[in-house]
Design an enzyme around this catalytic site. Structure first.
Site, short mmCIF file in Angstrom:
data_model
loop_
_atom_site.label_atom_id
_atom_site.label_comp_id
_atom_site.label_asym_id
_atom_site.label_seq_id
_atom_site.Cartn_x
_atom_site.Cartn_y
_atom_site.Cartn_z
N ASP A 155 0.82 -1.20 0.00
CA ASP A 155 0.00 0.00 0.00
C ASP A 155 0.86 1.26 0.00
OD1 ASP A 155 -0.64 -1.21 3.14
OD2 ASP A 155 0.34 0.73 2.95
N ASP B 196 0.93 5.33 0.76
CA ASP B 196 0.29 6.46 1.44
C ASP B 196 0.89 7.76 0.94
OD1 ASP B 196 -1.26 4.77 2.97
OD2 ASP B 196 0.29 4.60 4.52
N ASP C 56 5.40 7.49 14.04
CA ASP C 56 5.89 6.66 15.15
C ASP C 56 7.41 6.45 15.15
OD1 ASP C 56 5.56 5.06 12.90
OD2 ASP C 56 4.31 3.55 13.88
P1 ATP Z 1 3.17 -1.76 6.77
O1 ATP Z 1 2.34 -1.12 5.70
O2 ATP Z 1 4.34 -2.49 6.31
O3 ATP Z 1 2.33 -2.54 7.68
P2 ATP Z 1 3.51 0.93 7.67
O4 ATP Z 1 4.62 1.60 8.42
O5 ATP Z 1 3.23 1.41 6.29
O6 ATP Z 1 3.81 -0.61 7.69
P3 ATP Z 1 0.85 1.68 8.18
O7 ATP Z 1 -0.09 1.21 9.23
O8 ATP Z 1 0.54 1.42 6.75
O9 ATP Z 1 2.23 1.03 8.54
O10 ATP Z 1 1.07 3.23 8.45
C1 ATP Z 1 1.62 4.11 7.50
C2 ATP Z 1 2.43 5.19 8.22
O11 ATP Z 1 1.60 5.94 9.13
C3 ATP Z 1 3.56 4.67 9.09
O12 ATP Z 1 4.71 4.41 8.34
C4 ATP Z 1 3.75 5.80 10.08
O13 ATP Z 1 4.47 6.86 9.50
C5 ATP Z 1 2.33 6.28 10.30
N1 ATP Z 1 1.71 5.58 11.45
C6 ATP Z 1 1.00 4.42 11.41
N2 ATP Z 1 0.57 4.08 12.61
C7 ATP Z 1 1.01 5.03 13.47
C8 ATP Z 1 0.87 5.24 14.86
N3 ATP Z 1 0.22 4.40 15.61
N4 ATP Z 1 1.45 6.36 15.38
C9 ATP Z 1 2.13 7.23 14.60
N5 ATP Z 1 2.27 7.09 13.29
C10 ATP Z 1 1.73 6.01 12.72
MG MG Z 2 1.69 0.83 4.98
#
Ligand code: ATP
Ligand code: MG
Length: 452
Positions: free
Chosen positions: A73, A75, A151
């Site tokens: 995905d 963002d 995070d």
């Molecule tokens: P993956 O997609 O591999 O599971 P990800 O880091 O992309 O990991 P997502 O849940 O897709 O995780 O979140 C996208 C982004 O949003 C993260 O990389 C981070 O920058 C931010 N983010 C997500 N969850 C949190 C949180 N609980 N607190 C702060 N920032 C967050």
């Molecule tokens: Mg992600």
């Protein structure tokens, strides 16, 4: 796709952090190629940019692209408001009340577009904090503010569509090189704002093969129990990401090592500590290794099998204890299953459609030990036979004493039903009631009657 509404931003860094130091990595100094970015994400980035807005790919996608991975995905972060984003795309809907986001839809692909989050005052109508946790957050801000509210430092890298550079405000690039996870801001505060960040640390460490920095792990002992109050639906989503994304075994080991397992899967953690913990650990690890292989081979995996594995130790112990104190076998197993599922769903909201299948997988385990003609035929025709048999195979991999039984059932499935029926002698009436925990000698005797 993840649920954008579950991503609180943070306020705890505001007071403590100085203005972040920007480092710009030019296009020829990093490995991100537009070929590895989805068409949908590229279209959104370009359209925003052409309309005069800033547009960045951000978060896990940038991190994974820099590590040479293939993100699922993408963002996007922008200075356009959700309404302005909607004005640019026909295929756009706004979602989330707590965290307002735009979703731009291209067939199967959904690109999530978030407006830079700012550092608003607590008590502001657009930001609402309860007991240190952020429950509503719609304050917009600058890209610098957006960065420090993420995070981990490796999750706060921005790929700029205007010049294809990467912007690093918090030192994420250095962490990527060192394979380390550091929280942005003061760790305790960041975990109190959102305890699920502790699980995210574990998951990212497992997924990326990174080390959680000492500063980010130290608070686990003190704050891990805050996970007991996290929303069970969110913990279910997080569990699937931990265990069904191809790195389940690493996630399990990391959860166990870091001490967080007990807060999310208390029955699992307890069973690992008990007498047969070593064998149970082998079962969980074998099962997760198989699951990882299936995911990596693009095969389907079901949460029912996963949770059946994780909770098996607790269920078996309860059932065996009840049987030892005189309980009826069938009743003991179904009562044990009910109790363990009920306790677990208070933490992790396992939907009923999965827990029903788990119960069946468990309930069929003792029935594998009954090899009388009628029962064998009935079990072979059971709609859940295959899942239960797969479970038996994992049990047998962990416990050599079950190897012969698993092999017997493998042959039984492949046999011609008529031939199998002939080979299996009709049971003596008394033996028909002998269930899972028949004396070993009796079992051994029956095992000799293998189908040809
Ligand atoms: P993956 O997609 O591999 O599971 P990800 O880091 O992309 O990991 P997502 O849940 O897709 O995780 O979140 C996208 C982004 O949003 C993260 O990389 C981070 O920058 C931010 N983010 C997500 N969850 C949190 C949180 N609980 N607190 C702060 N920032 C967050
Ligand atoms: Mg992600």
């Amino acid at each position: 796709m993840r649920r954008g509404t579950d991503k609180p931003a943070q306020s705890g860094v505001a007071a403590e952090s100085a203005r972040p130091q920007l480092r710009v990595i030019a296009r020829d100094q990093h490995g991100i190629s537009r070929r590895n970015i989805s068409n949908g994400a590229l279209r959104v980035l370009y359209r925003l940019n052409e309309a005069g807005y800033e547009a960045f790919l951000v978060g896990g996608a940038v991190r994974d692209l820099l590590l040479g991975g293939h993100p699922k995905d993408f963002d996007i972060a922008t200075n356009a408001t959700p309404e302005q984003v909607r004005g640019l795309f026909r295929n756009c809907r706004l979602i989330g009340r707590r965290f307002r986001l735009a979703h731009v839809v291209f067939g199967q692909e959904i690109v999530e577009v978030a407006t830079f989050r700012g550092i608003g005052e607590e008590g502001n109508a657009d930001r609402h904090v309860v007991d240190g946790r952020i429950v509503r957050d719609n304050v917009y801000g600058s890209i610098e503010e957006d960065a420090i509210r993420r995070d981990f430092r490796v999750n706060a890298l921005y790929y700029n569509i205007a010049d294809f550079s990467v912007r690093d405000y918090v030192g994420g690039m250095a962490d990527l090189e060192k394979k380390e996870l550091h929280l942005i801001g003061e760790p305790e505060l960041r975990y109190r704002e959102d305890p699920v960040r502790m699980l995210r640390a574990v998951r990212l460490a497992a997924k990326l093969g990174f080390r959680i920095d000492e500063s980010a792990e130290r608070p686990f002992a003190k704050l891990g129990q805050l996970l007991c109050d996290a929303a069970p639906a969110r913990l279910f989503d997080e569990s699937l990401k931990l265990f069904l994304s191809g790195h389940g075994l690493a996630s399990f080991r990391e959860l166990d090592r870091s001490g967080l397992l007990q807060f999310v899967f208390p029955a699992t953690a307890a069973a690992l500590r008990r007498e047969r913990g070593v064998e149970f650990r082998r079962l969980v690890e074998r099962g997760l290794a198989n699951t990882d292989q299936r995911v990596q081979a693009g095969k389907s995996v079901t949460p029912a099998f996963l949770f059946a594995l994780l909770l098996w130790g607790g269920v078996r112990e309860r059932a065996e204890r009840a049987i030892a104190s005189g309980s009826d076998v069938l009743h003991a197993w179904s009562h044990a299953a009910d109790t363990v599922i009920q306790e677990q769903t208070a933490r992790v909201a396992i939907p009923r459609r999965f827990s029903l299948v788990m119960e069946e997988i468990w309930a069929l385990q003792p029935r594998f030990e009954q090899r009388m003609k009628k029962r064998v035929m009935r079990l072979l025709g059971h709609p859940r036979f295959r899942a239960a048999y797969d479970f038996l195979v994992v049990r047998a991999e962990a416990d050599p004493a079950l190897a012969e039984l698993a092999q017997w059932w493998e042959q039984a499935q492949d046999s011609d039903p008529a031939e199998l029926g002939d080979v299996l002698a009709a049971p003596a009436p008394a033996a028909a009631d002998t269930a899972a925990h028949a004396a070993p000698r009796k079992r051994r005797r029956r095992r000799r009657r293998k189908p040809s």
